[in-house]
Motif scaffolding. Structure first.
Motif, PDB file in Angstrom:
ATOM      1  N   ARG A 110      32.247  17.176 -10.240  1.00 27.72           N
ATOM      2  CA  ARG A 110      33.068  16.499  -9.228  1.00 27.72           C
ATOM      3  C   ARG A 110      32.781  17.030  -7.827  1.00 27.72           C
ATOM      4  N   HIS A 111      31.575  17.538  -7.651  1.00 25.48           N
ATOM      5  CA  HIS A 111      31.104  18.024  -6.357  1.00 25.48           C
ATOM      6  C   HIS A 111      31.394  16.987  -5.266  1.00 25.48           C
ATOM      7  N   PHE A 112      31.117  15.714  -5.563  1.00 26.43           N
ATOM      8  CA  PHE A 112      31.288  14.628  -4.594  1.00 26.43           C
ATOM      9  C   PHE A 112      32.745  14.451  -4.172  1.00 26.43           C
ATOM     10  N   GLU A 113      33.682  14.894  -5.020  1.00 31.40           N
ATOM     11  CA  GLU A 113      35.110  14.696  -4.779  1.00 31.40           C
ATOM     12  C   GLU A 113      35.717  15.850  -3.984  1.00 31.40           C
ATOM     13  N   CYS A 114      34.942  16.921  -3.795  1.00 29.85           N
ATOM     14  CA  CYS A 114      35.384  18.074  -3.012  1.00 29.85           C
ATOM     15  C   CYS A 114      34.673  18.037  -1.656  1.00 29.85           C
ATOM     16  N   PHE A 115      35.120  18.863  -0.728  1.00 29.82           N
ATOM     17  CA  PHE A 115      34.603  18.760   0.630  1.00 29.82           C
ATOM     18  C   PHE A 115      33.356  19.596   0.895  1.00 29.82           C
ATOM     19  N   SER A 116      33.369  20.875   0.504  1.00 31.95           N
ATOM     20  CA  SER A 116      32.352  21.767   1.036  1.00 31.95           C
ATOM     21  C   SER A 116      32.241  23.041   0.200  1.00 31.95           C
ATOM     22  N   GLU A 117      31.179  23.797   0.460  1.00 29.34           N
ATOM     23  CA  GLU A 117      31.032  25.135  -0.100  1.00 29.34           C
ATOM     24  C   GLU A 117      31.767  26.170   0.734  1.00 29.34           C
ATOM     25  N   ASP A 118      32.181  25.790   1.938  1.00 26.05           N
ATOM     26  CA  ASP A 118      32.760  26.744   2.886  1.00 26.05           C
ATOM     27  C   ASP A 118      34.278  26.634   2.898  1.00 26.05           C
ATOM     28  N   VAL A 119      34.951  27.789   2.892  1.00 24.78           N
ATOM     29  CA  VAL A 119      36.411  27.794   2.821  1.00 24.78           C
ATOM     30  C   VAL A 119      37.047  27.267   4.108  1.00 24.78           C
ATOM     31  N   HIS A 120      36.460  27.590   5.257  1.00 23.47           N
ATOM     32  CA  HIS A 120      37.059  27.166   6.524  1.00 23.47           C
ATOM     33  C   HIS A 120      36.904  25.661   6.722  1.00 23.47           C
ATOM     34  N   LEU A 121      35.704  25.133   6.513  1.00 30.06           N
ATOM     35  CA  LEU A 121      35.501  23.693   6.669  1.00 30.06           C
ATOM     36  C   LEU A 121      36.366  22.919   5.682  1.00 30.06           C
ATOM     37  N   THR A 122      36.427  23.386   4.429  1.00 35.57           N
ATOM     38  CA  THR A 122      37.273  22.734   3.440  1.00 35.57           C
ATOM     39  C   THR A 122      38.729  22.725   3.877  1.00 35.57           C
ATOM     40  N   GLY A 123      39.210  23.853   4.343  1.00 37.64           N
ATOM     41  CA  GLY A 123      40.599  23.949   4.764  1.00 37.64           C
ATOM     42  C   GLY A 123      40.921  23.048   5.941  1.00 37.64           C
ATOM     43  N   GLU A 124      40.036  22.992   6.925  1.00 38.81           N
ATOM     44  CA  GLU A 124      40.302  22.187   8.123  1.00 38.81           C
ATOM     45  C   GLU A 124      40.233  20.693   7.819  1.00 38.81           C
ATOM     46  N   ILE A 125      39.233  20.272   7.061  1.00 41.71           N
ATOM     47  CA  ILE A 125      39.139  18.855   6.697  1.00 41.71           C
ATOM     48  C   ILE A 125      40.303  18.477   5.779  1.00 41.71           C
ATOM     49  N   GLY A 126      40.628  19.367   4.832  1.00 48.65           N
ATOM     50  CA  GLY A 126      41.757  19.109   3.939  1.00 48.65           C
ATOM     51  C   GLY A 126      43.068  19.004   4.696  1.00 48.65           C
ATOM     52  N   ALA A 127      43.271  19.878   5.669  1.00 52.57           N
ATOM     53  CA  ALA A 127      44.503  19.847   6.458  1.00 52.57           C
ATOM     54  C   ALA A 127      44.603  18.557   7.258  1.00 52.57           C
TER      55      ALA A 127
END
Length: 783
Positions: A110-127
């Motif tokens: 489900r790689h395509f369903e998640c945002f990124s390998e990076d915690v900061h980018l994931t957190g900011e896009i998720g927020a």
């Protein structure tokens, strides 16, 4: 609103009943306190609603990896607003999204369903996603809490991970979205360090609810709650789906006997009432006047902004002076717009690359080349679905847009489920070519396929494996040849004899597929090569398939399926002006990379794929994407690949070193680093100044056309590897200079040690640039 006063009006049975789904997608209403039915729906690229069916279409946005590739929180917030609009239209209060697990391994299904390998980018896009959806009055449930980063044995696997790694990596994006005000959160199937997440009091009650102050509701993944007392006291608030399950009367009895405090039940009910109030399902909520968002236009804009130009030799793109264009590949004609599984929605239109490019004045010459798809597609003609009782009497009849039957959880409202015994799809097909046509059944159960007056198949099809999601979402296929003359019309009926159910939920999922007579693969590739050789430019659209990227299983390799690599190499040899469009949600190997002129990554681009592709290829829009994850040359080069449990467990032995942090410690370079992406202009980095928790950067567009740039700031210190700390998307015309200030979060300078966050005082280097590997400027700060 006084939730405690409302709770005091409820007896124990009513309170406990509220904690389990009334059905597949909703919580029950309690009219006595003004509580309406609370409806949930899968996302994350659209809002499917309660009907998992093409009969109820939805806007289909680009995949989460595409959203992250924009690096644009304002744009993602707007996507959230569109999804809220769709949810309100469908009567949905809770969107079961976004997925903020990490790209730990490129094999993650489900790689395509998640945002990124990076915690900061994931957190900011998720927020931003959470803020956008909830700004529209609809709740989100960021998922899957926590360490659900692969699919193999997902129901039972135990992830072994240290507290430090959990805090610094896997919990970080969840901490960020909770800080952004998420109204819900979904726990995962897997265990963490021996305890299943639906029972993990330390992480759910301790970290999430008490330490982070989360006041929303915690919903289980579907069927993840398998116990009464441990799950009830472990922090889960809602067990889905229902009405059957391990709570209900068993939980009520546990409370009456003192094994579960009633205060625990009251807290869960309070959270549900708070959710209902926030989403308008409890009391009167003043609905603000909201500007209507054009979903089709937004899907097209986001797709183009996500497209990531990896290579552009000689400035071939954007195209100019092209009179003939060879367009090659199965995905050019039938676009792969989304990943498989619960992320699937059903748009009422899909614009393929062939359609989008054919709207231009250039002559487009299409060739299939090769077809990597394993299963046949449904017949794209309006069909009829008949719901039958045991005697064959028709209980209900519904029009469906193609020859696929799909109702998950609930049958249509006019179907008497107690009498439902069989479902039929009836359609007709008129052959547009003479020869041996292939028809297929994809499904699990007993089927009868009738073609004309002939019974082609009458038998049972057993599932492959024991994962129920895989059994139904990726059912086995049986094929049957039927010889037809050109123009011959044939009536087709496919009946499923016994409707499947699970815990009281209806599961109707089967497809009548079709494929025209075709040349052999060698002839198809030769035909494509000839087409490319006679054209000014060749565009090959290469894709993964549903059997490669989907929920329910992990990938086995990063190779493009079928003979696509061979096709691309042959086309590139015939035409040096070859552009490869990679239509995939996650990394693929590109052995032909040095042989082609340009590579454009379009991810899973959503329903407006073809129009966005034409916009970017011809320069009406710039490819705005930057890689949210590092792309390897080969799978063997990847520093972290393990997704297969041993003795039921997957240890995260790599610690905090995933993604670019792991690549940076190795001896092998990737094909493209995290943050990489080319545009249609050039950028000069003029000056940087860091201090007081921020970094100010001056950037100039040194090219000849307007463009966007993603300014990326990384922080490193003594004994601390370089990590992304901040970013911004800026826009400028030719010769224009933009000054942007990026704010550096406290977490960028902290480590988790001895049960607490600690800021390591000392000197830090702040580096800014165009990707992890393309650093332009740096400055020092001291804490």
């Amino acid at each position: 609103m006084d939730f405690d006063a409302l709770i005091s009006k409820l007896d124990l049975a009513t309170k406990v009943n509220l904690l389990t789904g009334a059905d597949m997608w909703s919580l029950p209403a309690v009219p006595g306190i003004g509580l309406k039915r609370l409806v949930m729906s899968d996302g994350p690229i659209g809002v499917r609603g309660e009907q998992w069916s093409s009969a109820d279409p939805s806007i289909a946005m680009p995949s989460p990896t595409a959203l992250a590739a924009t690096w644009d929180v304002d744009l993602v917030r707007k996507v959230g607003g569109l999804l809220a609009q769709e949810a309100r239209r469908k009567g949905v209060h809770v969107l079961l999204a976004p997925t903020i697990n990490l790209h730990r391994s490129p094999l993650g299904g489900r790689h395509f369903e998640c945002f990124s390998e990076d915690v900061h980018l994931t957190g900011e896009i998720g927020a931003a996603y959470v803020e956008g959806v909830q700004g529209g009055g609809v709740a989100t449930t960021p998922k899957h809490f926590v360490a659900n980063d692969f699919e193999t044995d997902r129901f039972t696997v135990d992830v072994k991970v240290t507290d430090k790694v959990l805090r610094e990596v896997y919990l970080r994006p969840f901490e960020r979205v909770v800080g952004a005000g998420a109204w819900g959160l979904m726990t995962s199937y897997n265990s963490v360090n021996g305890t299943t997440m639906s029972e993990h009091s330390d992480l759910v009650n301790g970290v999430l609810k008490r330490e982070w102050g989360f006041d929303g509701f915690v919903v289980s993944d579907w069927t993840a709650v398998r116990s009464t007392e441990p799950a009830a006291v472990g922090g889960t608030d809602v067990a889905m789906p229902g009405p059957n399950g391990p709570w209900g009367e068993k939980l009520e009895e546990a409370v009456r006997e003192g094994r579960v405090p009633e205060s625990v039940i009251d807290d869960k009910v309070r959270r549900i009432l708070r959710l209902a109030h926030r989403t308008g399902a409890l009391g009167d909520l003043d609905e603000p006047v909201r500007e209507e968002i054009d979903g089709i236009a937004l899907a097209r804009e986001v797709a183009a902004r996500s497209f990531t130009l990896l290579k552009n030799d000689g400035g071939l793109l954007p195209l100019a002076g092209v009179n003939s264009l060879a367009l090659i590949g199965s995905a050019a004609d039938e676009a792969r717009i989304m990943g498989g599984g619960s992320a699937q929605v059903f748009p009422d239109r899909i614009v393929s690359p062939l359609q989008g490019l054919s709207e231009r004045t250039v002559e487009v010459r299409y060739a299939l080349g090769t077809d990597p798809r394993v299963k046949l597609s449904p017949i794209a003609a309006e069909s009829r679905a008949f719901f039958l009782d045991a005697s064959g009497e028709v209980l209900a009849e519904h029009a469906v847009p193609n020859s696929e039957a799909r109702w998950v959880g609930q049958a249509p409202s006019d179907v008497d489920v107690e009498r439902l015994a069989a479902v039929e799809i009836r359609t007709a097909y008129t052959a547009d070519a003479a020869g041996e046509h292939q028809f297929s059944i994809s499904g699990v159960g007993r089927f009868t396929l009738t073609a004309g007056d002939t019974v082609v198949f009458d038998d049972s099809i057993a599932p492959d494996g024991d994962d129920p999601a895989v059994a139904f979402l990726h059912a086995p296929e049986r094929r049957f040849p039927v010889t037809l003359d050109e123009g011959e019309r044939i009536e087709l009926t496919l009946r499923q004899h016994a409707v499947s159910s699970f815990n009281g939920m209806v599961l109707i999922m089967f497809t009548l597929g079709h494929a025209n007579p075709t040349l052999g693969e060698d002839e198809l590739i030769a035909q494509a090569v000839a087409t490319a050789a006679s054209s000014d430019v060749a565009v090959v659209v290469a894709s993964t398939t549903l059997e490669v990227e989907s929920e329910g299983f992990d990938r086995k390799s990063l190779k493009l399926p079928g003979r696509q690599d061979e096709l691309i190499a042959a086309v590139a040899a015939a035409n040096p002006r070859t552009i490869v469009v990679v239509n995939a949600g996650s990394p693929v190997e590109m052995p032909w990379l040095s042989e082609v002129a340009a590579v454009l990554l379009t991810w899973f681009p959503g329903q407006e794929a073809g129009l966005a592709l034409a916009d970017v290829l011809y320069g009406d829009a710039e490819p705005g994407g930057r890689l949210p994850t590092t792309w390897p040359v080969t799978l063997e080069d990847c520093p972290v690949v393990d997704v297969t449990p041993v003795d039921g467990a997957v240890p995260y032995t790599e610690g905090v070193f995933i993604g670019y942090r792991a690549w940076a410690r190795g001896d092998v370079a990737p094909a493209f680093w995290f943050g990489h992406g080319l545009g249609y202009t050039e950028w000069g980095y003029n000056a940087v100044e860091a201090g007081n928790g921020s970094v100010t950067v001056s950037v100039t567009n040194t090219g000849s056309r307007r463009g966007r740039e993603v300014v990326q700031a990384y922080v490193s210190g003594e004994g601390r590897d370089r990590t992304l700390a901040a970013f911004d998307v800026i826009e400028a015309g030719p010769g224009e200079t933009v000054v942007t200030t990026l704010f550096l979060p406290e977490r960028a300078f902290q480590e988790w040690e001895d049960g607490a966050w600690h800021t390591a005082n000392g000197s830090y280097t702040v580096e800014v640039g165009r990707s992890y590997a393309d650093i332009r400027l740096s400055d020092q700060i001291t804490l």
